[in-house]
Design a protein around this motif. Structure first.
Motif, PDB file in Angstrom:
ATOM      1  N   ALA A  87     -17.412  43.452   4.405  1.00 34.92           N
ATOM      2  CA  ALA A  87     -18.133  41.981   4.236  1.00 34.92           C
ATOM      3  C   ALA A  87     -17.198  41.270   2.282  1.00 34.92           C
ATOM      4  O   ALA A  87     -17.157  40.251   2.920  1.00 34.92           O
ATOM      5  CB  ALA A  87     -19.584  41.641   3.768  1.00 34.92           C
ATOM      6  N   GLN A  90     -13.770  41.231   3.366  1.00 36.32           N
ATOM      7  CA  GLN A  90     -13.759  39.838   3.630  1.00 36.32           C
ATOM      8  C   GLN A  90     -13.236  38.475   2.638  1.00 36.32           C
ATOM      9  O   GLN A  90     -12.495  37.605   3.107  1.00 36.32           O
ATOM     10  CB  GLN A  90     -14.414  39.670   5.293  1.00 36.32           C
ATOM     11  CG  GLN A  90     -13.974  40.930   6.440  1.00 36.32           C
ATOM     12  CD  GLN A  90     -14.917  40.426   7.173  1.00 36.32           C
ATOM     13  OE1 GLN A  90     -15.650  41.179   7.300  1.00 36.32           O
ATOM     14  NE2 GLN A  90     -14.129  39.272   7.950  1.00 36.32           N
ATOM     15  N   CYS A  93     -10.620  38.612   0.985  1.00 31.56           N
ATOM     16  CA  CYS A  93      -9.078  38.189   1.095  1.00 31.56           C
ATOM     17  C   CYS A  93      -9.328  36.140   1.245  1.00 31.56           C
ATOM     18  O   CYS A  93      -8.688  36.434   1.247  1.00 31.56           O
ATOM     19  CB  CYS A  93      -9.153  38.375   2.619  1.00 31.56           C
ATOM     20  SG  CYS A  93      -8.490  40.553   3.069  1.00 31.56           S
ATOM     21  N   SER A 112      -6.915  34.117   7.333  1.00 31.76           N
ATOM     22  CA  SER A 112      -7.319  35.274   6.267  1.00 31.76           C
ATOM     23  C   SER A 112      -8.624  35.779   5.638  1.00 31.76           C
ATOM     24  O   SER A 112      -8.848  37.417   5.704  1.00 31.76           O
ATOM     25  CB  SER A 112      -6.957  34.628   4.623  1.00 31.76           C
ATOM     26  OG  SER A 112      -8.344  33.204   4.385  1.00 31.76           O
ATOM     27  N   GLY A 113     -10.011  35.028   6.228  1.00 29.53           N
ATOM     28  CA  GLY A 113     -11.151  35.701   6.376  1.00 29.53           C
ATOM     29  C   GLY A 113     -11.897  36.357   7.949  1.00 29.53           C
ATOM     30  O   GLY A 113     -11.640  37.597   7.457  1.00 29.53           O
ATOM     31  N   ALA A 114     -10.941  35.797   9.348  1.00 32.83           N
ATOM     32  CA  ALA A 114     -11.488  36.782  10.372  1.00 32.83           C
ATOM     33  C   ALA A 114     -10.317  37.465  11.310  1.00 32.83           C
ATOM     34  O   ALA A 114     -10.378  38.376  11.431  1.00 32.83           O
ATOM     35  CB  ALA A 114     -11.549  34.927  10.973  1.00 32.83           C
ATOM     36  N   GLY A 117      -8.797  40.062   6.830  1.00 36.78           N
ATOM     37  CA  GLY A 117     -10.230  39.945   6.593  1.00 36.78           C
ATOM     38  C   GLY A 117     -11.103  40.864   7.462  1.00 36.78           C
ATOM     39  O   GLY A 117     -11.007  42.259   6.760  1.00 36.78           O
ATOM     40  N   MET A 118     -10.917  40.883   8.670  1.00 34.33           N
ATOM     41  CA  MET A 118     -11.678  41.745   9.597  1.00 34.33           C
ATOM     42  C   MET A 118     -10.587  42.658   9.593  1.00 34.33           C
ATOM     43  O   MET A 118     -11.760  44.110   9.887  1.00 34.33           O
ATOM     44  CB  MET A 118     -11.702  40.633  10.690  1.00 34.33           C
ATOM     45  CG  MET A 118     -12.374  41.745  11.714  1.00 34.33           C
ATOM     46  SD  MET A 118     -14.103  41.914  10.935  1.00 34.33           S
ATOM     47  CE  MET A 118     -15.025  40.621  12.140  1.00 34.33           C
ATOM     48  N   ALA A 121     -11.173  44.953   6.848  1.00 38.65           N
ATOM     49  CA  ALA A 121     -12.923  45.112   6.709  1.00 38.65           C
ATOM     50  C   ALA A 121     -13.781  46.357   7.410  1.00 38.65           C
ATOM     51  O   ALA A 121     -13.907  47.390   6.949  1.00 38.65           O
ATOM     52  CB  ALA A 121     -13.554  44.305   6.351  1.00 38.65           C
ATOM     53  N   THR A 122     -12.896  46.089   8.334  1.00 40.77           N
ATOM     54  CA  THR A 122     -13.240  47.524   9.675  1.00 40.77           C
ATOM     55  C   THR A 122     -12.988  48.748   8.997  1.00 40.77           C
ATOM     56  O   THR A 122     -13.187  49.443   9.578  1.00 40.77           O
ATOM     57  CB  THR A 122     -12.678  47.026  11.150  1.00 40.77           C
ATOM     58  OG1 THR A 122     -12.817  45.688  11.666  1.00 40.77           O
ATOM     59  CG2 THR A 122     -12.931  47.807  12.011  1.00 40.77           C
TER      60      THR A 122
END
Length: 145
Positions: A87, A90, A93, A112-114, A117-118, A121-122
């Protein structure tokens, strides 16, 4: 070699399935807590995040890494910490894009976030889950070992 590739594919598929189910629980619970339940955004997100982590842990423990026995509260605590790190990636980012690069549109924030970042993060969550939580005595953290 073929057996190892099959194991890796099964691991990735199991991890992705558990993650998608956890994401669905997180999103549905957050939406319900914010709407009909009337909770504030941070409380709703904290509770939905905790529920999503629990679903992801159960899915990984009982399906993806079912051959790796973990006991007690420590593995869940480490799993939760790994998910918090994801998190944070994300959020980082999003912060870099929005505040550092000045890309402030809703589209840029979503990418950038979803998006970026995702993905990052994954990768953090996958590495942390297989390396720190569901360690197998004969396997090291990377697929090369």
């Amino acid at each position: 070699m073929k057996d190892r590739l099959l194991r890796h594919r099964r691991e990735l598929l199991g991890f992705a399935t558990a993650g998608l189910l956890a994401y669905a629980v997180d999103l549905a619970l957050f939406t319900w807590l914010r709407g009909p339940a009337g909770l504030g955004p941070l409380t709703a997100k904290a509770l939905s995040f905790l529920a999503g982590c629990t679903v992801a842990y159960a899915g990984n423990a009982h399906v993806t890494y079912r051959d790796t026995r973990v006991r007690g509260p420590r593995p869940y605590a480490v799993f939760f910490a790994v998910n918090l790190a994801g998190a944070a990636v994300q959020l980082l980012c999003l912060a870099v894009s929005h505040y550092g690069l000045g890309l402030t549109s809703q589209r840029a924030d979503t990418i950038s976030g979803a998006g970026v970042g995702m993905v990052l993060a994954t990768a953090v969550r996958f590495w942390g889950t297989r390396t720190l939580v569901f360690r197998n005595g004969g396997r090291v953290g990377s697929w090369t070992g």
